[in-house]
Design a protein around this motif. Sequence first.
Motif, PDB file in Angstrom:
ATOM      1  N   SER A  35       0.846  -1.190   0.000  1.00 27.81           N
ATOM      2  CA  SER A  35       0.000   0.000   0.000  1.00 27.81           C
ATOM      3  C   SER A  35       0.881   1.238   0.000  1.00 27.81           C
ATOM      4  CB  SER A  35      -0.925   0.014   1.225  1.00 27.81           C
ATOM      5  OG  SER A  35      -0.159   0.106   2.410  1.00 27.81           O
ATOM      6  N   ILE A  36       0.301   2.362  -0.426  1.00 24.17           N
ATOM      7  CA  ILE A  36       1.000   3.644  -0.407  1.00 24.17           C
ATOM      8  C   ILE A  36       0.564   4.360   0.854  1.00 24.17           C
ATOM      9  CG2 ILE A  36       1.327   5.856  -1.555  1.00 24.17           C
ATOM     10  CD1 ILE A  36       0.534   4.408  -4.194  1.00 24.17           C
ATOM     11  N   ASP A  37       1.512   4.608   1.747  1.00 24.35           N
ATOM     12  CA  ASP A  37       1.201   5.298   2.996  1.00 24.35           C
ATOM     13  C   ASP A  37       1.143   6.809   2.767  1.00 24.35           C
ATOM     14  OD1 ASP A  37       0.697   5.450   5.779  1.00 24.35           O
ATOM     15  OD2 ASP A  37       2.806   5.947   6.118  1.00 24.35           O
ATOM     16  N   VAL A  38       2.183   7.363   2.177  1.00 24.09           N
ATOM     17  CA  VAL A  38       2.248   8.799   1.914  1.00 24.09           C
ATOM     18  C   VAL A  38       3.230   9.041   0.779  1.00 24.09           C
ATOM     19  CG1 VAL A  38       4.079   9.253   3.597  1.00 24.09           C
ATOM     20  CG2 VAL A  38       2.468  11.069   3.046  1.00 24.09           C
ATOM     21  N   ILE A  39       2.997  10.132   0.040  1.00 20.68           N
ATOM     22  CA  ILE A  39       3.912  10.542  -1.021  1.00 20.68           C
ATOM     23  C   ILE A  39       4.314  11.980  -0.735  1.00 20.68           C
ATOM     24  CG2 ILE A  39       4.236  10.925  -3.494  1.00 20.68           C
ATOM     25  CD1 ILE A  39       1.978   8.915  -4.005  1.00 20.68           C
ATOM     26  N   HIS A  40       5.607  12.205  -0.621  1.00 18.15           N
ATOM     27  CA  HIS A  40       6.138  13.553  -0.427  1.00 18.15           C
ATOM     28  C   HIS A  40       6.604  14.066  -1.784  1.00 18.15           C
ATOM     29  CE1 HIS A  40       6.040  13.375   3.953  1.00 18.15           C
ATOM     30  NE2 HIS A  40       6.413  12.119   3.821  1.00 18.15           N
ATOM     31  N   VAL A  41       5.923  15.109  -2.280  1.00 21.30           N
ATOM     32  CA  VAL A  41       6.247  15.697  -3.573  1.00 21.30           C
ATOM     33  C   VAL A  41       6.897  17.046  -3.311  1.00 21.30           C
ATOM     34  CG1 VAL A  41       5.330  16.445  -5.802  1.00 21.30           C
ATOM     35  CG2 VAL A  41       4.200  14.587  -4.561  1.00 21.30           C
ATOM     36  N   GLU A  42       7.999  17.323  -4.022  1.00 22.71           N
ATOM     37  CA  GLU A  42       8.691  18.586  -3.796  1.00 22.71           C
ATOM     38  C   GLU A  42       7.741  19.770  -3.976  1.00 22.71           C
ATOM     39  OE1 GLU A  42      11.905  19.146  -6.533  1.00 22.71           O
ATOM     40  OE2 GLU A  42      10.683  18.664  -8.261  1.00 22.71           O
ATOM     41  N   SER A  43       7.822  20.715  -3.063  1.00 23.30           N
ATOM     42  CA  SER A  43       7.063  21.976  -3.077  1.00 23.30           C
ATOM     43  C   SER A  43       5.555  21.802  -2.902  1.00 23.30           C
ATOM     44  CB  SER A  43       7.332  22.756  -4.369  1.00 23.30           C
ATOM     45  OG  SER A  43       8.709  22.981  -4.517  1.00 23.30           O
ATOM     46  N   LEU A  44       5.103  20.636  -2.449  1.00 24.61           N
ATOM     47  CA  LEU A  44       3.667  20.419  -2.238  1.00 24.61           C
ATOM     48  C   LEU A  44       3.451  19.744  -0.883  1.00 24.61           C
ATOM     49  CD1 LEU A  44       2.572  19.004  -5.712  1.00 24.61           C
ATOM     50  CD2 LEU A  44       2.132  21.290  -4.817  1.00 24.61           C
ATOM     51  N   PRO A  45       2.247  19.902  -0.325  1.00 29.83           N
ATOM     52  CA  PRO A  45       1.962  19.159   0.909  1.00 29.83           C
ATOM     53  C   PRO A  45       1.936  17.651   0.618  1.00 29.83           C
ATOM     54  CG  PRO A  45       0.104  20.600   0.308  1.00 29.83           C
ATOM     55  CD  PRO A  45       1.160  20.746  -0.739  1.00 29.83           C
ATOM     56  N   PRO A  46       2.181  16.823   1.623  1.00 26.39           N
ATOM     57  CA  PRO A  46       2.190  15.372   1.402  1.00 26.39           C
ATOM     58  C   PRO A  46       0.843  14.856   0.900  1.00 26.39           C
ATOM     59  CG  PRO A  46       3.001  15.914   3.594  1.00 26.39           C
ATOM     60  CD  PRO A  46       2.477  17.177   3.001  1.00 26.39           C
ATOM     61  N   LEU A  47       0.904  13.883   0.020  1.00 18.87           N
ATOM     62  CA  LEU A  47      -0.298  13.185  -0.452  1.00 18.87           C
ATOM     63  C   LEU A  47      -0.436  11.924   0.379  1.00 18.87           C
ATOM     64  CD1 LEU A  47       0.372  13.236  -4.294  1.00 18.87           C
ATOM     65  CD2 LEU A  47      -1.180  14.725  -3.040  1.00 18.87           C
ATOM     66  N   HIS A  48      -1.568  11.740   0.977  1.00 20.13           N
ATOM     67  CA  HIS A  48      -1.766  10.525   1.759  1.00 20.13           C
ATOM     68  C   HIS A  48      -2.302   9.430   0.864  1.00 20.13           C
ATOM     69  CE1 HIS A  48      -0.695  12.346   5.526  1.00 20.13           C
ATOM     70  NE2 HIS A  48      -1.344  13.420   5.117  1.00 20.13           N
ATOM     71  N   ARG A  57       5.250  -4.906  -5.263  1.00 18.06           N
ATOM     72  CA  ARG A  57       5.921  -3.622  -5.033  1.00 18.06           C
ATOM     73  C   ARG A  57       5.909  -2.778  -6.315  1.00 18.06           C
ATOM     74  NH1 ARG A  57      11.189  -1.853  -5.981  1.00 18.06           N
ATOM     75  NH2 ARG A  57      12.015  -0.409  -4.424  1.00 18.06           N
ATOM     76  N   GLU A  58       6.174  -3.410  -7.454  1.00 14.87           N
ATOM     77  CA  GLU A  58       6.230  -2.699  -8.727  1.00 14.87           C
ATOM     78  C   GLU A  58       4.896  -2.040  -9.061  1.00 14.87           C
ATOM     79  OE1 GLU A  58       7.517  -5.811  -8.207  1.00 14.87           O
ATOM     80  OE2 GLU A  58       9.544  -5.010  -8.136  1.00 14.87           O
ATOM     81  N   GLU A  59       3.792  -2.732  -8.784  1.00 14.68           N
ATOM     82  CA  GLU A  59       2.471  -2.144  -9.058  1.00 14.68           C
ATOM     83  C   GLU A  59       2.201  -0.954  -8.138  1.00 14.68           C
ATOM     84  OE1 GLU A  59      -0.641  -5.330 -10.459  1.00 14.68           O
ATOM     85  OE2 GLU A  59       0.700  -6.223  -8.945  1.00 14.68           O
ATOM     86  N   ALA A  60       2.639  -1.024  -6.895  1.00 12.06           N
ATOM     87  CA  ALA A  60       2.467   0.101  -5.966  1.00 12.06           C
ATOM     88  C   ALA A  60       3.298   1.293  -6.424  1.00 12.06           C
ATOM     89  CB  ALA A  60       2.845  -0.314  -4.544  1.00 12.06           C
ATOM     90  N   ILE A  61       4.503   1.041  -6.931  1.00 12.97           N
ATOM     91  CA  ILE A  61       5.345   2.126  -7.445  1.00 12.97           C
ATOM     92  C   ILE A  61       4.691   2.771  -8.658  1.00 12.97           C
ATOM     93  CG2 ILE A  61       7.547   2.638  -8.579  1.00 12.97           C
ATOM     94  CD1 ILE A  61       8.798   0.493  -6.713  1.00 12.97           C
ATOM     95  N   GLN A  62       4.135   1.963  -9.560  1.00 13.56           N
ATOM     96  CA  GLN A  62       3.436   2.510 -10.734  1.00 13.56           C
ATOM     97  C   GLN A  62       2.241   3.349 -10.313  1.00 13.56           C
ATOM     98  OE1 GLN A  62       2.514  -0.844 -13.243  1.00 13.56           O
ATOM     99  NE2 GLN A  62       4.645  -1.144 -13.843  1.00 13.56           N
ATOM    100  N   ALA A  63       1.524   2.920  -9.276  1.00 16.08           N
ATOM    101  CA  ALA A  63       0.374   3.678  -8.791  1.00 16.08           C
ATOM    102  C   ALA A  63       0.829   5.017  -8.214  1.00 16.08           C
ATOM    103  CB  ALA A  63      -0.386   2.873  -7.741  1.00 16.08           C
ATOM    104  N   ALA A  64       1.952   5.034  -7.499  1.00 11.73           N
ATOM    105  CA  ALA A  64       2.489   6.293  -6.960  1.00 11.73           C
ATOM    106  C   ALA A  64       2.876   7.224  -8.104  1.00 11.73           C
ATOM    107  CB  ALA A  64       3.685   6.016  -6.055  1.00 11.73           C
TER     108      ALA A  64
END
Length: 73
Positions: A35-48, A57-64
């Motif tokens: 699962s994707i817990d959180v995504i930290h994108v530069e200059s933006l608030p975190p995406l939960h 793992r590869e499918e979760a990375i593609q989803a991110a």
Amino acid sequence: MDLEEPEPIEEYVPGAASGRHYMSRLCHLPDGPWSIDVIHVESLPPLHGSDRTWPTREEAIQAADKLVADLGH
């Protein structure tokens, strides 16, 4: 004796999509879905992450990647 629940395993995965660099934190239980817990994108608030899971793992990375790419649209 109580059996302890296994702790989720966290993995930080860097990426880039639509010109934005990001770091996603993926979680999974041993032999469990990812699962994707959180995504930290530069200059933006975190995406939960969502309640969705992916079998690999590869499918979760593609989803991110897709979540970050969709920010540009």
